[in-house]
Motif scaffolding. Structure first.
Motif, short mmCIF file in Angstrom:
data_model
loop_
_atom_site.label_atom_id
_atom_site.label_comp_id
_atom_site.label_asym_id
_atom_site.label_seq_id
_atom_site.Cartn_x
_atom_site.Cartn_y
_atom_site.Cartn_z
N ASN A 115 0.82 -1.22 0.00
CA ASN A 115 0.00 0.00 0.00
C ASN A 115 0.85 1.27 0.00
O ASN A 115 0.65 2.15 0.83
N ILE A 116 1.79 1.34 -0.91
CA ILE A 116 2.66 2.50 -0.99
C ILE A 116 2.68 3.02 -2.43
O ILE A 116 2.46 2.25 -3.37
N PRO A 117 2.93 4.31 -2.61
CA PRO A 117 2.89 4.89 -3.96
C PRO A 117 4.23 4.84 -4.69
O PRO A 117 4.53 5.70 -5.51
N TYR A 118 5.05 3.84 -4.39
CA TYR A 118 6.35 3.68 -5.04
C TYR A 118 6.78 2.23 -4.86
O TYR A 118 6.23 1.51 -4.03
N PRO A 119 7.78 1.77 -5.62
CA PRO A 119 8.23 0.38 -5.49
C PRO A 119 8.84 0.11 -4.11
O PRO A 119 9.46 0.98 -3.50
N TYR A 120 8.66 -1.11 -3.64
CA TYR A 120 9.15 -1.53 -2.32
C TYR A 120 10.63 -1.21 -2.12
O TYR A 120 11.05 -0.76 -1.04
N ALA A 121 11.43 -1.43 -3.14
CA ALA A 121 12.88 -1.24 -3.03
C ALA A 121 13.25 0.20 -2.66
O ALA A 121 14.31 0.44 -2.08
N ARG A 122 12.39 1.16 -2.94
CA ARG A 122 12.71 2.56 -2.63
C ARG A 122 12.87 2.80 -1.13
O ARG A 122 13.65 3.65 -0.72
N GLN A 123 12.13 2.05 -0.31
CA GLN A 123 12.29 2.22 1.14
C GLN A 123 13.69 1.80 1.56
O GLN A 123 14.35 2.48 2.34
N LEU A 124 14.15 0.68 1.04
CA LEU A 124 15.49 0.20 1.36
C LEU A 124 16.56 1.15 0.82
O LEU A 124 17.55 1.44 1.49
N GLU A 125 16.36 1.64 -0.39
CA GLU A 125 17.31 2.58 -0.98
C GLU A 125 17.38 3.87 -0.16
O GLU A 125 18.46 4.43 0.02
N ALA A 126 16.24 4.32 0.33
CA ALA A 126 16.21 5.54 1.13
C ALA A 126 17.01 5.36 2.42
O ALA A 126 17.74 6.27 2.83
N LEU A 127 16.89 4.21 3.04
CA LEU A 127 17.66 3.95 4.26
C LEU A 127 19.14 3.83 3.94
O LEU A 127 19.99 4.32 4.69
N GLU A 128 19.46 3.22 2.82
CA GLU A 128 20.86 3.10 2.43
C GLU A 128 21.47 4.48 2.15
O GLU A 128 22.64 4.72 2.46
N ARG A 129 20.68 5.40 1.61
CA ARG A 129 21.19 6.76 1.36
C ARG A 129 21.58 7.47 2.65
O ARG A 129 22.43 8.36 2.64
N LEU A 130 20.98 7.08 3.76
CA LEU A 130 21.37 7.67 5.05
C LEU A 130 22.85 7.42 5.32
O LEU A 130 23.53 8.25 5.92
N TRP A 131 23.32 6.27 4.90
CA TRP A 131 24.72 5.88 5.08
C TRP A 131 25.62 6.92 4.42
O TRP A 131 26.67 7.29 4.95
N ASP A 132 25.20 7.41 3.25
CA ASP A 132 25.97 8.42 2.53
C ASP A 132 25.90 9.79 3.19
O ASP A 132 26.82 10.59 3.11
N ARG A 133 24.77 10.09 3.83
CA ARG A 133 24.54 11.41 4.43
C ARG A 133 25.17 11.56 5.80
O ARG A 133 25.58 12.64 6.18
N GLU A 134 25.20 10.48 6.56
CA GLU A 134 25.58 10.58 7.97
C GLU A 134 26.36 9.33 8.37
O GLU A 134 25.84 8.22 8.28
N PRO A 135 27.61 9.49 8.81
CA PRO A 135 28.41 8.31 9.15
C PRO A 135 27.85 7.47 10.30
O PRO A 135 28.22 6.32 10.44
N LEU A 136 26.94 8.02 11.10
CA LEU A 136 26.35 7.24 12.19
C LEU A 136 25.47 6.11 11.68
O LEU A 136 25.21 5.15 12.38
N PHE A 137 25.00 6.23 10.43
CA PHE A 137 24.14 5.20 9.84
C PHE A 137 25.02 4.25 9.03
O PHE A 137 25.06 4.30 7.81
N ASP A 138 25.70 3.38 9.73
CA ASP A 138 26.65 2.48 9.08
C ASP A 138 25.99 1.13 8.78
O ASP A 138 24.78 0.96 8.94
N GLU A 139 26.80 0.21 8.35
CA GLU A 139 26.30 -1.12 7.99
C GLU A 139 25.62 -1.81 9.18
O GLU A 139 24.60 -2.48 9.01
N ASP A 140 26.18 -1.65 10.37
CA ASP A 140 25.56 -2.25 11.55
C ASP A 140 24.18 -1.66 11.81
O ASP A 140 23.25 -2.37 12.19
N TRP A 141 24.05 -0.36 11.63
CA TRP A 141 22.75 0.30 11.82
C TRP A 141 21.74 -0.26 10.83
O TRP A 141 20.62 -0.61 11.20
#
Length: 156
Positions: A115-141
């Motif tokens: 029930n979302i207006p975009y493909p499922y993978a976009r949620q995961l991609e959005a979280l992965e982009r946090l890794w690029d924006r802020e070092p606190l969001f690393d692989e463990d996070w």
């Protein structure tokens, strides 16, 4: 926070059953029924309630982060958070990213799929982009949020 539901909230808290609560005012406000004060009223009476706040509580991010910091069984789910869709209507404030990162163990993947207006993978991609924006969001996070926290929350 209606008193008529106190017995139900108490049973859920005692049983440790996680409850997803759509209590933030986003993406569509529901006057009088949503907001951090509603959840806080319930948590004051049932501090052991395992609550999962949908959409990180958007757009009241600050207030829901505070509730998660105050109540150790409050979790935040990532449904729509950081996606282009949500960043247009309720962007997560950059200054609060360190607080979200510090709650690593209580942030869980949410998708609202299908029930979302975009493909499922976009949620995961959005979280992965946090890794690029802020070092606190690393692989463990990312691993904690996308797998381990949900697994721990609902059990094996």
């Amino acid at each position: 926070r209606e008193p008529i539901l106190d017995e139900v909230w108490g049973l859920l808290a005692d049983a440790g059953v996680p409850v997803v609560i759509h209590v933030g005012s986003g993406p569509v406000p529901r006057a009088g029924f949503t907001g951090p004060d509603k959840l806080e009223g319930v948590l004051r009476r049932h501090p052991q309630l395992t609550a999962v706040v949908a959409h990180l509580g958007a757009p009241e991010y600050r207030e829901f982060l505070t509730l998660a910091e105050m109540y150790p069984r409050v979790h935040l789910d990532t449904t729509m958070a950081f996606t282009d869709f949500f960043e247009e209507v309720a962007p997560f404030p950059v200054g609060m990213l360190p607080r979200l990162a510090a709650l690593q163990e209580r942030v869980v993947l949410g998708s609202d799929f299908p029930n979302i207006p975009y493909p499922y993978a976009r949620q995961l991609e959005a979280l992965e982009r946090l890794w690029d924006r802020e070092p606190l969001f690393d692989e463990d996070w990312l691993r904690a949020v996308c797998w381990f926290n949900g697994q721990r929350l609902i059990g094996d």
